[in-house]
Design a protein around this motif. Structure first.
Motif, PDB file in Angstrom:
ATOM      1  N   UNK A  59       0.874  -1.278  -0.020  1.00  0.00           N
ATOM      2  CA  UNK A  59       0.031  -0.098  -0.154  1.00  0.00           C
ATOM      3  C   UNK A  59       1.005   1.366  -0.147  1.00  0.00           C
ATOM      4  N   UNK A  60       2.090   1.100   0.830  1.00  0.00           N
ATOM      5  CA  UNK A  60       2.859   2.232   0.564  1.00  0.00           C
ATOM      6  C   UNK A  60       3.191   2.798  -0.824  1.00  0.00           C
ATOM      7  N   UNK A  61       3.599   1.761  -1.564  1.00  0.00           N
ATOM      8  CA  UNK A  61       3.977   2.140  -3.024  1.00  0.00           C
ATOM      9  C   UNK A  61       2.825   2.331  -3.664  1.00  0.00           C
ATOM     10  N   UNK A  62       1.734   1.801  -3.333  1.00  0.00           N
ATOM     11  CA  UNK A  62       0.595   2.054  -4.368  1.00  0.00           C
ATOM     12  C   UNK A  62       0.095   3.291  -4.148  1.00  0.00           C
ATOM     13  N   UNK A  63      -0.102   3.801  -3.007  1.00  0.00           N
ATOM     14  CA  UNK A  63      -0.744   5.034  -2.910  1.00  0.00           C
ATOM     15  C   UNK A  63       0.107   6.249  -2.835  1.00  0.00           C
ATOM     16  N   UNK A  64       1.334   6.319  -2.659  1.00  0.00           N
ATOM     17  CA  UNK A  64       2.437   7.245  -2.415  1.00  0.00           C
ATOM     18  C   UNK A  64       3.428   7.592  -3.611  1.00  0.00           C
ATOM     19  N   UNK A  65       2.794   7.848  -4.659  1.00  0.00           N
ATOM     20  CA  UNK A  65       3.573   8.135  -5.980  1.00  0.00           C
ATOM     21  C   UNK A  65       5.000   9.134  -5.654  1.00  0.00           C
ATOM     22  N   UNK A  66       4.841  10.073  -4.965  1.00  0.00           N
ATOM     23  CA  UNK A  66       5.787  11.133  -4.940  1.00  0.00           C
ATOM     24  C   UNK A  66       7.106  10.286  -3.990  1.00  0.00           C
ATOM     25  N   UNK A  67       6.650   9.449  -3.218  1.00  0.00           N
ATOM     26  CA  UNK A  67       7.825   8.855  -2.147  1.00  0.00           C
ATOM     27  C   UNK A  67       8.249   7.541  -2.935  1.00  0.00           C
ATOM     28  N   UNK A  68       7.913   7.083  -4.002  1.00  0.00           N
ATOM     29  CA  UNK A  68       8.403   5.598  -4.302  1.00  0.00           C
ATOM     30  C   UNK A  68       9.770   5.583  -4.357  1.00  0.00           C
ATOM     31  N   UNK A  69      10.408   6.554  -5.064  1.00  0.00           N
ATOM     32  CA  UNK A  69      11.922   6.463  -5.297  1.00  0.00           C
ATOM     33  C   UNK A  69      12.546   6.357  -4.013  1.00  0.00           C
ATOM     34  N   UNK A  70      12.262   7.283  -3.102  1.00  0.00           N
ATOM     35  CA  UNK A  70      12.956   7.239  -1.729  1.00  0.00           C
ATOM     36  C   UNK A  70      12.885   5.801  -1.197  1.00  0.00           C
ATOM     37  N   UNK A  71      11.658   4.859  -1.291  1.00  0.00           N
ATOM     38  CA  UNK A  71      11.448   3.637  -0.801  1.00  0.00           C
ATOM     39  C   UNK A  71      12.314   2.890  -1.459  1.00  0.00           C
ATOM     40  N   UNK A  72      12.447   2.864  -2.922  1.00  0.00           N
ATOM     41  CA  UNK A  72      12.954   1.745  -3.755  1.00  0.00           C
ATOM     42  C   UNK A  72      14.481   1.995  -4.337  1.00  0.00           C
ATOM     43  N   UNK A  73      14.949   3.159  -4.060  1.00  0.00           N
ATOM     44  CA  UNK A  73      16.106   3.520  -4.562  1.00  0.00           C
ATOM     45  C   UNK A  73      17.211   2.800  -3.825  1.00  0.00           C
ATOM     46  N   UNK A  74      18.291   2.288  -4.363  1.00  0.00           N
ATOM     47  CA  UNK A  74      19.534   1.867  -3.571  1.00  0.00           C
ATOM     48  C   UNK A  74      20.660   1.965  -4.307  1.00  0.00           C
ATOM     49  N   UNK A  75      21.814   1.909  -3.754  1.00  0.00           N
ATOM     50  CA  UNK A  75      23.079   1.934  -4.215  1.00  0.00           C
ATOM     51  C   UNK A  75      23.553   1.159  -5.408  1.00  0.00           C
ATOM     52  N   UNK A  76      22.851   1.124  -6.563  1.00  0.00           N
ATOM     53  CA  UNK A  76      23.052   0.121  -7.560  1.00  0.00           C
ATOM     54  C   UNK A  76      24.399   0.760  -8.442  1.00  0.00           C
TER      55      UNK A  76
END
Length: 373
Positions: A59-76
């Motif tokens: 639900x966090x990813x589903x409902x919070x478009x503006x925050x998705x990158x903050x949650x999913x981004x990592x040091x790739x």
């Protein structure tokens, strides 16, 4: 128990992507611990340990478009191999979360079926509570695989049971049902049952007894599946013992957070890497982490300081001057004129060279206390 027809059906089903990374040793997903900053630090200590994210709810990813990158981004790509853990009980939301995560190139996605928190298993109706509904878990995992178009392996992290539903037969039925009706071929099993509504999450990590033989037996009776054992693992000797019993991997949680530098020898001792460990001393680790932390603070501002310092807090744990290092970090953090790299440099300066220059695998690194958590 397990029927041969179900086993054959599970073995022949499409796997939904590759088998995933070599998980002989992995870092357990832990809320408020396994963020990308800790994972960056650990990657300075090991190239091979598989790192799991904190649980991110669908639900966090589903409902919070503006925050998705903050949650999913990592040091790739530096952080690979890394696995995304998702939580949720709605197939549509999990499918969408998987779709959104796909561009980030995680090595696998994991469904949380083990968290005993009241917020998760009660209101959220997911986590460990899902173990009572294996058919639903299979549906959720299938949705996750479909969301990524089958390009990312989907795995399950679970307990050995929930409340009074804690027999080996019930656990085997869960594994058989999920693997028979979904692409899941890898189960990560915390070898304790979860007690819902009676114990806190912390008590659920300590009070229910460990039953390692349950996980060993799964490995023998489901040879077409992979099993990772979690719970109470403190040392390399523990890892070796569990691997000898036939499990495919061992997952370690707070023992890594508590003594990260102890695990800097894992690539050589467990994976047998030809090129060994990264081989960095604590001084080198702090220098490289400091450069990373400085860049992160520049992007995120002063509010990032404590988050960035937290992963290194225990870098000298068990050493005679470990408390002095932590105290210096805490004191320096109170000085607004210092950036995070300067905070680390000040704490480094109080430590003797003999501790700063120790190499991974040295006999001088203290072993963990023999206490099972």
């Amino acid at each position: 128990m397990t029927s041969s027809s179900t086993r054959r059906r599970g073995a022949s089903q499409e796997d939904g992507g590759s088998e995933g990374p070599d998980e002989r040793v992995s870092l357990a997903p832990m809320m408020e611990y396994t963020d990308r900053h800790l994972r960056f630090l650990l990657r300075l200590l090991s190239k091979r340990m598989v790192l799991y994210t904190e649980m991110i709810t669908a639900p966090t990813l589903y409902h919070n478009e503006e925050s998705r990158d903050r949650f999913l981004r990592f040091n790739s790509p530096a952080e690979h191999p890394v696995v995304l853990q998702l939580g949720g009980s709605d197939p549509g939301q999990l499918a969408e979360a998987s779709r959104l995560a796909s561009p980030y190139k995680y090595n696998a996605m994991n469904l949380n079926c083990g968290c005993p928190s009241e917020r998760v298993s009660g209101k959220g109706c997911f986590g460990a509570a899902l173990m009572r509904e294996p058919e639903r878990v299979a549906e959720l995992c299938t949705a996750m695989s479909e969301g990524s178009r089958g390009k990312i392996p989907v795995t399950v992290k679970c307990r050995i049971g929930v409340d009074d539903d804690d027999s080996y037969e019930q656990l085997a039925h869960f594994v058989e049902t999920v693997s028979g009706a979904s692409p899941v071929r890898h189960f990560l099993v915390h070898a304790r049952k979860a007690i819902l509504g009676g114990l806190s999450p912390d008590q659920n990590r300590r009070v229910p007894p460990l039953k390692y033989p349950f996980v060993y037996r799964l490995s023998r009776e489901f040879p077409h599946l992979r099993f990772t054992l979690n719970g109470g693992v403190l040392s390399y000797e523990d890892v070796a013992e569990h691997l000898r019993e036939g499990v495919h991997g061992v997952m370690i949680g707070r023992a890594v957070v508590a003594r990260p530098f102890y695990w800097s020898d894992v690539d050589a001792r467990v994976f047998g890497s030809a090129d060994g460990n990264p081989g960095l001393t604590r001084r080198e680790v702090l220098d490289r982490y400091g450069a990373y932390a400085q860049e992160e603070e520049a992007r995120g501002g002063p509010r990032m300081r404590r988050l960035l310092i937290k992963p290194v807090h225990n870098l000298f744990a068990g050493e005679p001057m470990g408390k002095r290092f932590r105290a210096t970090l805490d004191q320096a953090l109170l000085e607004p004129s210092l950036d995070v790299r300067q905070v680390l440099e000040r704490a480094t300066a109080v430590m003797p060279a003999a501790l700063l220059e120790v190499l991974p695998g040295s006999a001088a690194i203290p072993a963990p206390e023999a206490v099972r958590h």
